[in-house]
Motif scaffolding. Structure first.
Motif, PDB file in Angstrom:
ATOM      1  N   TYR A 195      34.418  62.084 -49.293  1.00  0.00           N
ATOM      2  CA  TYR A 195      34.339  60.857 -48.499  1.00  0.00           C
ATOM      3  C   TYR A 195      35.487  59.946 -48.875  1.00  0.00           C
ATOM      4  O   TYR A 195      35.861  59.875 -50.054  1.00  0.00           O
ATOM      5  N   SER A 244      36.854  55.819 -47.976  1.00  0.00           N
ATOM      6  CA  SER A 244      36.602  54.567 -47.273  1.00  0.00           C
ATOM      7  C   SER A 244      37.960  53.883 -47.103  1.00  0.00           C
ATOM      8  O   SER A 244      38.921  54.541 -46.727  1.00  0.00           O
ATOM      9  N   GLU A 260      35.580  59.485 -52.760  1.00  0.00           N
ATOM     10  CA  GLU A 260      34.557  60.152 -53.569  1.00  0.00           C
ATOM     11  C   GLU A 260      34.920  61.624 -53.733  1.00  0.00           C
ATOM     12  O   GLU A 260      35.109  62.339 -52.743  1.00  0.00           O
ATOM     13  N   THR A 317      34.312  58.260 -58.198  1.00  0.00           N
ATOM     14  CA  THR A 317      34.993  57.412 -57.205  1.00  0.00           C
ATOM     15  C   THR A 317      36.328  56.962 -57.789  1.00  0.00           C
ATOM     16  O   THR A 317      36.367  56.357 -58.869  1.00  0.00           O
ATOM     17  N   PHE A 376      30.670  64.143 -45.746  1.00  0.00           N
ATOM     18  CA  PHE A 376      31.175  62.788 -45.515  1.00  0.00           C
ATOM     19  C   PHE A 376      30.001  61.821 -45.315  1.00  0.00           C
ATOM     20  O   PHE A 376      29.964  60.737 -45.922  1.00  0.00           O
ATOM     21  N   ALA A 377      29.032  62.226 -44.486  1.00  0.00           N
ATOM     22  CA  ALA A 377      27.881  61.343 -44.202  1.00  0.00           C
ATOM     23  C   ALA A 377      27.089  61.089 -45.488  1.00  0.00           C
ATOM     24  O   ALA A 377      26.668  59.956 -45.757  1.00  0.00           O
ATOM     25  N   GLU A 402      29.007  58.730 -47.725  1.00  0.00           N
ATOM     26  CA  GLU A 402      28.915  57.333 -47.262  1.00  0.00           C
ATOM     27  C   GLU A 402      27.621  56.686 -47.757  1.00  0.00           C
ATOM     28  O   GLU A 402      27.616  55.542 -48.211  1.00  0.00           O
ATOM     29  N   GLN A 403      26.527  57.445 -47.697  1.00  0.00           N
ATOM     30  CA  GLN A 403      25.238  56.903 -48.178  1.00  0.00           C
ATOM     31  C   GLN A 403      25.314  56.593 -49.675  1.00  0.00           C
ATOM     32  O   GLN A 403      24.824  55.558 -50.131  1.00  0.00           O
ATOM     33  N   MET A 435      28.016  55.871 -51.359  1.00  0.00           N
ATOM     34  CA  MET A 435      28.900  54.720 -51.540  1.00  0.00           C
ATOM     35  C   MET A 435      28.114  53.425 -51.286  1.00  0.00           C
ATOM     36  O   MET A 435      28.242  52.448 -52.040  1.00  0.00           O
ATOM     37  N   LEU A 436      27.291  53.414 -50.223  1.00  0.00           N
ATOM     38  CA  LEU A 436      26.500  52.207 -49.919  1.00  0.00           C
ATOM     39  C   LEU A 436      25.521  51.915 -51.056  1.00  0.00           C
ATOM     40  O   LEU A 436      25.316  50.763 -51.442  1.00  0.00           O
TER      41      LEU A 436
END
Ligand code: COA
Length: 158
Positions: A83, A85, A90, A114, A141-142, A145-146, A148-149
């Motif tokens: 991932y 951003s 990541e 990260t 990737f999805a 993203e989770q 990372m959030l």
């Protein structure tokens, strides 16, 4: 610096390192810190391959030590971008210990690192987007993203 999208295949890396007595405790178990060092090294390599800039480690998610790594084993690390951003990337790392007498390989660690790309002034800067082709790349990737959030939520709590 080019911000043309790049695939994860362009930056992925594999590294094999032999473990010596100086890497281990008196019983021959390789130090967790040595394994973390190798994880950090390969993650930095993948990040820099992707962004073509200096990149620093911002965090390493919880790393479990699933099985011991012994002196004389080869440590095999595989690392790949999941991932990206704006400035952060990541990297997922899988670590195996190979017994060089039997050839048996055992999964010993997985980790998410990260890394953040820095500009000439040492400030976070944009990285190329990740080119997503396969369903597996889209899924990684999805999920990245989770995570990372979730990391952002945890940082806010501190
Ligand atoms: C990582 C670092 C550059 C972030 O700087 P910062 O001023 O907090 O920057 P920002 O708040 O603008 O965040 C920049 C990016 O880093 C990410 N980030 C910051 N702290 C993070 C953390 N602890 N874990 C994961 N990502 C993090 C942010 O989400 C943001 O991502 P995005 O640009 O993709 O949205 C800074 O904390 C630093 O220099 N840390 C020391 C790094 C180091 O010395 N590592 C060991 C040697 S390699």
């Amino acid at each position: 610096m080019s911000l043309k999208p790049k695939s994860a295949d362009e930056s992925k890396a594999e590294m094999t390192v032999r473990m010596f007595p100086s890497d281990a405790n008196p019983a021959g178990n390789v130090f967790g810190g040595e394994i973390l060092r190798q994880i950090d090294l390969i993650a930095g390599l993948v990040a820099q391959r992707h962004c073509k800039r200096n990149a620093v480690t911002a965090s390493i998610d919880r790393v479990n030590f699933l099985k011991p790594v012994m002196v004389g084993n080869a440590l095999i690390l595989n690392a790949r971008l999941n991932y990206v951003s704006r400035s952060s990337m990541e990297i997922e790392i899988h670590v195996e210990a190979e017994n060089l007498f039997t050839g048996v390989k055992t999964l010993t660690n997985t980790a998410y690192v990260t890394s953040v790309a820095l500009d000439e002034n040492g400030r976070p800067t944009d990285v190329p987007p990740l080119l997503l082709v396969t369903d597996d790349e889209k899924k990684r990737f999805a999920e990245g993203e989770q995570r990372m959030l979730q990391r952002k939520r945890e940082r806010k709590q501190h």
